[in-house]
Design an enzyme around this catalytic site. Sequence first.
Site, PDB file in Angstrom:
ATOM      1  N   GLY A 186       0.822  -1.214   0.000  1.00 55.59           N
ATOM      2  CA  GLY A 186       0.000   0.000   0.000  1.00 55.59           C
ATOM      3  C   GLY A 186       0.850   1.256   0.000  1.00 55.59           C
ATOM      4  O   GLY A 186       0.537   2.234   0.694  1.00 55.59           O
ATOM      5  N   ARG A 212      -1.268  -1.655  -6.306  1.00 49.29           N
ATOM      6  CA  ARG A 212      -1.778  -2.017  -7.632  1.00 49.29           C
ATOM      7  C   ARG A 212      -1.463  -0.943  -8.670  1.00 49.29           C
ATOM      8  O   ARG A 212      -1.252  -1.236  -9.829  1.00 49.29           O
ATOM      9  CB  ARG A 212      -3.300  -2.227  -7.571  1.00 49.29           C
ATOM     10  CG  ARG A 212      -3.711  -3.496  -6.834  1.00 49.29           C
ATOM     11  CD  ARG A 212      -5.187  -3.477  -6.511  1.00 49.29           C
ATOM     12  NE  ARG A 212      -5.518  -2.313  -5.683  1.00 49.29           N
ATOM     13  CZ  ARG A 212      -6.739  -2.012  -5.251  1.00 49.29           C
ATOM     14  NH1 ARG A 212      -7.754  -2.786  -5.575  1.00 49.29           N
ATOM     15  NH2 ARG A 212      -6.938  -0.947  -4.501  1.00 49.29           N
ATOM     16  N   ARG A 213      -1.426   0.341  -8.252  1.00 49.51           N
ATOM     17  CA  ARG A 213      -1.258   1.428  -9.226  1.00 49.51           C
ATOM     18  C   ARG A 213       0.231   1.612  -9.560  1.00 49.51           C
ATOM     19  O   ARG A 213       0.949   2.342  -8.886  1.00 49.51           O
ATOM     20  CB  ARG A 213      -1.896   2.711  -8.680  1.00 49.51           C
ATOM     21  CG  ARG A 213      -3.417   2.641  -8.698  1.00 49.51           C
ATOM     22  CD  ARG A 213      -4.056   3.756  -7.918  1.00 49.51           C
ATOM     23  NE  ARG A 213      -3.886   3.615  -6.479  1.00 49.51           N
ATOM     24  CZ  ARG A 213      -4.390   4.452  -5.583  1.00 49.51           C
ATOM     25  NH1 ARG A 213      -5.087   5.500  -5.974  1.00 49.51           N
ATOM     26  NH2 ARG A 213      -4.195   4.247  -4.288  1.00 49.51           N
ATOM     27  N   SER A 270      -5.834  -0.683  13.370  1.00 51.63           N
ATOM     28  CA  SER A 270      -6.649   0.542  13.477  1.00 51.63           C
ATOM     29  C   SER A 270      -7.270   0.574  14.858  1.00 51.63           C
ATOM     30  O   SER A 270      -7.380  -0.463  15.525  1.00 51.63           O
ATOM     31  CB  SER A 270      -7.775   0.490  12.438  1.00 51.63           C
ATOM     32  OG  SER A 270      -8.731   1.502  12.657  1.00 51.63           O
ATOM     33  N   TYR A 291     -15.653  -3.750   8.518  1.00 56.25           N
ATOM     34  CA  TYR A 291     -14.300  -3.163   8.580  1.00 56.25           C
ATOM     35  C   TYR A 291     -13.704  -3.425   9.972  1.00 56.25           C
ATOM     36  O   TYR A 291     -12.550  -3.850  10.096  1.00 56.25           O
ATOM     37  CB  TYR A 291     -14.347  -1.656   8.282  1.00 56.25           C
ATOM     38  CG  TYR A 291     -12.977  -1.014   8.386  1.00 56.25           C
ATOM     39  CD1 TYR A 291     -11.965  -1.346   7.486  1.00 56.25           C
ATOM     40  CD2 TYR A 291     -12.683  -0.100   9.399  1.00 56.25           C
ATOM     41  CE1 TYR A 291     -10.695  -0.778   7.590  1.00 56.25           C
ATOM     42  CE2 TYR A 291     -11.424   0.482   9.509  1.00 56.25           C
ATOM     43  CZ  TYR A 291     -10.434   0.134   8.597  1.00 56.25           C
ATOM     44  OH  TYR A 291      -9.168   0.686   8.708  1.00 56.25           O
ATOM     45  N   PRO A 320      -3.857   3.269  14.282  1.00 55.59           N
ATOM     46  CA  PRO A 320      -4.180   4.699  14.199  1.00 55.59           C
ATOM     47  C   PRO A 320      -5.675   4.969  14.344  1.00 55.59           C
ATOM     48  O   PRO A 320      -6.506   4.139  13.988  1.00 55.59           O
ATOM     49  CB  PRO A 320      -3.707   5.092  12.783  1.00 55.59           C
ATOM     50  CG  PRO A 320      -2.939   3.917  12.257  1.00 55.59           C
ATOM     51  CD  PRO A 320      -3.473   2.722  12.966  1.00 55.59           C
ATOM     52  N   THR A 346      -6.201  10.651   4.597  1.00 57.51           N
ATOM     53  CA  THR A 346      -5.551  10.013   3.445  1.00 57.51           C
ATOM     54  C   THR A 346      -6.638   9.799   2.391  1.00 57.51           C
ATOM     55  O   THR A 346      -7.716  10.393   2.487  1.00 57.51           O
ATOM     56  CB  THR A 346      -4.969   8.631   3.835  1.00 57.51           C
ATOM     57  OG1 THR A 346      -6.071   7.807   4.250  1.00 57.51           O
ATOM     58  CG2 THR A 346      -3.945   8.731   4.958  1.00 57.51           C
TER      59      THR A 346
HETATM   60  P1  NDP Z   1      -5.151   4.917   1.415  1.00 57.43           P
HETATM   61  O1  NDP Z   1      -6.437   4.634   0.732  1.00 57.43           O
HETATM   62  O2  NDP Z   1      -4.514   6.240   1.205  1.00 57.43           O
HETATM   63  O3  NDP Z   1      -4.080   3.776   1.078  1.00 57.43           O
HETATM   64  C1  NDP Z   1      -4.433   2.437   0.955  1.00 57.43           C
HETATM   65  C2  NDP Z   1      -3.302   1.682   0.281  1.00 57.43           C
HETATM   66  O4  NDP Z   1      -3.631   0.292   0.236  1.00 57.43           O
HETATM   67  C3  NDP Z   1      -3.053   2.152  -1.149  1.00 57.43           C
HETATM   68  O5  NDP Z   1      -1.682   2.258  -1.385  1.00 57.43           O
HETATM   69  C4  NDP Z   1      -3.633   1.016  -1.994  1.00 57.43           C
HETATM   70  O6  NDP Z   1      -2.886   0.865  -3.189  1.00 57.43           O
HETATM   71  C5  NDP Z   1      -3.430  -0.188  -1.067  1.00 57.43           C
HETATM   72  N1  NDP Z   1      -4.370  -1.240  -1.403  1.00 57.43           N
HETATM   73  C6  NDP Z   1      -5.718  -1.214  -1.240  1.00 57.43           C
HETATM   74  N2  NDP Z   1      -6.268  -2.327  -1.727  1.00 57.43           N
HETATM   75  C7  NDP Z   1      -5.257  -3.079  -2.217  1.00 57.43           C
HETATM   76  C8  NDP Z   1      -5.188  -4.333  -2.882  1.00 57.43           C
HETATM   77  N3  NDP Z   1      -6.292  -5.058  -3.141  1.00 57.43           N
HETATM   78  N4  NDP Z   1      -3.976  -4.817  -3.256  1.00 57.43           N
HETATM   79  C9  NDP Z   1      -2.863  -4.094  -3.017  1.00 57.43           C
HETATM   80  N5  NDP Z   1      -2.850  -2.905  -2.388  1.00 57.43           N
HETATM   81  C10 NDP Z   1      -4.039  -2.404  -2.016  1.00 57.43           C
HETATM   82  O7  NDP Z   1      -5.442   4.689   2.974  1.00 57.43           O
HETATM   83  P2  NDP Z   1      -4.489   4.739   4.281  1.00 57.43           P
HETATM   84  O8  NDP Z   1      -3.120   5.113   3.947  1.00 57.43           O
HETATM   85  O9  NDP Z   1      -5.227   5.515   5.291  1.00 57.43           O
HETATM   86  O10 NDP Z   1      -4.573   3.204   4.712  1.00 57.43           O
HETATM   87  C11 NDP Z   1      -3.447   2.401   4.985  1.00 57.43           C
HETATM   88  C12 NDP Z   1      -3.791   1.439   6.107  1.00 57.43           C
HETATM   89  O11 NDP Z   1      -4.060   2.184   7.291  1.00 57.43           O
HETATM   90  C13 NDP Z   1      -5.022   0.577   5.849  1.00 57.43           C
HETATM   91  O12 NDP Z   1      -4.759  -0.739   6.292  1.00 57.43           O
HETATM   92  C14 NDP Z   1      -6.095   1.237   6.710  1.00 57.43           C
HETATM   93  O13 NDP Z   1      -7.072   0.321   7.097  1.00 57.43           O
HETATM   94  C15 NDP Z   1      -5.247   1.707   7.874  1.00 57.43           C
HETATM   95  N6  NDP Z   1      -5.821   2.759   8.706  1.00 57.43           N
HETATM   96  C16 NDP Z   1      -6.200   3.959   8.139  1.00 57.43           C
HETATM   97  C17 NDP Z   1      -6.735   4.945   8.948  1.00 57.43           C
HETATM   98  C18 NDP Z   1      -7.253   6.238   8.411  1.00 57.43           C
HETATM   99  O14 NDP Z   1      -8.015   6.924   9.106  1.00 57.43           O
HETATM  100  N7  NDP Z   1      -6.863   6.664   7.223  1.00 57.43           N
HETATM  101  C19 NDP Z   1      -6.843   4.756  10.395  1.00 57.43           C
HETATM  102  C20 NDP Z   1      -6.428   3.464  10.853  1.00 57.43           C
HETATM  103  C21 NDP Z   1      -5.913   2.524  10.039  1.00 57.43           C
HETATM  104  P3  NDP Z   1      -3.506   0.579  -4.639  1.00 57.43           P
HETATM  105  O15 NDP Z   1      -4.892   1.155  -4.659  1.00 57.43           O
HETATM  106  O16 NDP Z   1      -2.554   1.257  -5.576  1.00 57.43           O
HETATM  107  O17 NDP Z   1      -3.476  -0.897  -4.759  1.00 57.43           O
HETATM  108  C1  8X3 Z   2      -9.649   3.890  10.075  1.00 57.56           C
HETATM  109  C2  8X3 Z   2     -10.162   4.695  11.203  1.00 57.56           C
HETATM  110  O1  8X3 Z   2     -12.222   5.210  12.588  1.00 57.56           O
HETATM  111  O2  8X3 Z   2     -12.484   5.188  10.176  1.00 57.56           O
HETATM  112  O3  8X3 Z   2      -9.268   2.622  10.465  1.00 57.56           O
HETATM  113  O4  8X3 Z   2     -12.220   3.141  11.364  1.00 57.56           O
HETATM  114  S1  8X3 Z   2     -11.840   4.537  11.332  1.00 57.56           S
END
Ligand code: NDP
Ligand code: 8X3
Length: 250
Positions: A10, A34-35, A136, A149, A179, A184
């Site tokens: 990711g 993926r991108r 999370s 989720y 977190p 994001t």
């Molecule tokens: P983003 O959407 O910005 O990033 C998500 C990343 O995951 C992207 O790089 C995406 O890449 C990758 N991804 C998603 N699906 C796939 C797939 N099927 N195969 C490969 N890669 C994949 O979100 P965040 O940076 O916020 O999220 C990162 C992590 O943090 C996640 O696990 C999320 O659950 C967790 N999190 C986020 C919080 C928030 O509030 N933002 C809080 C707590 C936890 P691509 O699409 O290019 O494949």
């Molecule tokens: C991402 C934070 O509160 O949207 O894991 O579930 S929350």
Amino acid sequence: MSQPIALITGATSGIGEATARLLTNQYRLIICGRRKDRLESLQAELAGESQILSFDVRDKDTVFTAINSLPEEWQKVDVLINNAGNAHGLDLIHDGNTDDWDAMIDINVKGLLYVSKAVLLVMVSRKKGHIINISSIAGLEVYPKGNVYCASKHAVDALTKGMRMDLNEHGIKVTSIDPGLVETEFSEVRFKGDSEKAEQVYKNYKPLTAHDVAETIEFVLSRPAHVMIGDLLILPTDQASSTIVNKKNQ
Ligand code: NDP
Ligand code: 8X3
């Protein structure tokens, strides 16, 4: 001595991308997502050595093929940051879209397992390594409409604990970073590209940035060999729980 190797899933946006930018001077990086276009742009900006692996974590065979395709030297991964994941939808359980459910379980849980397995065989044989699972606050609490989720992140929490037990005798550290609200592309994905809805999530208070979480990952990695951070909850100061956020001017 050559720098250690860190594989970040990711890395095309958010927390993963910020982590790659922060760690580039300390680690040789394998950046995944993926991108592919985004991976290529990021690679061009990284100061340190890196490899790109473009695959969908849901696709079991591709995960193993991609990681096994790395040059032999790069297969000796020292740090795995299991970060790829998203929420898909925010619905009452009886209104939930079953494709969203599949996506969350397949990516957040099964994808994390496939990547871990692909990397762990070498880690175990080398008797060293560090797995950081990005869980999370949703892995510690459940909130209304968060059902699947939250279940996926509770599964990550259980897997972190299980990994720590099973890998104990092999000297491998396992950390969960949990977190709260981080601004994001997460909410864009959750609300399927509805930017207005996504922006609302981060309005009237100060959410975490992806860089804040990346710095926490850097801290966890910088501990001496005998110190393992087990679980680390990081919240915006304005957030007390999944449902309590001090929103101003409302
Ligand atoms: P983003 O959407 O910005 O990033 C998500 C990343 O995951 C992207 O790089 C995406 O890449 C990758 N991804 C998603 N699906 C796939 C797939 N099927 N195969 C490969 N890669 C994949 O979100 P965040 O940076 O916020 O999220 C990162 C992590 O943090 C996640 O696990 C999320 O659950 C967790 N999190 C986020 C919080 C928030 O509030 N933002 C809080 C707590 C936890 P691509 O699409 O290019 O494949
Ligand atoms: C991402 C934070 O509160 O949207 O894991 O579930 S929350």
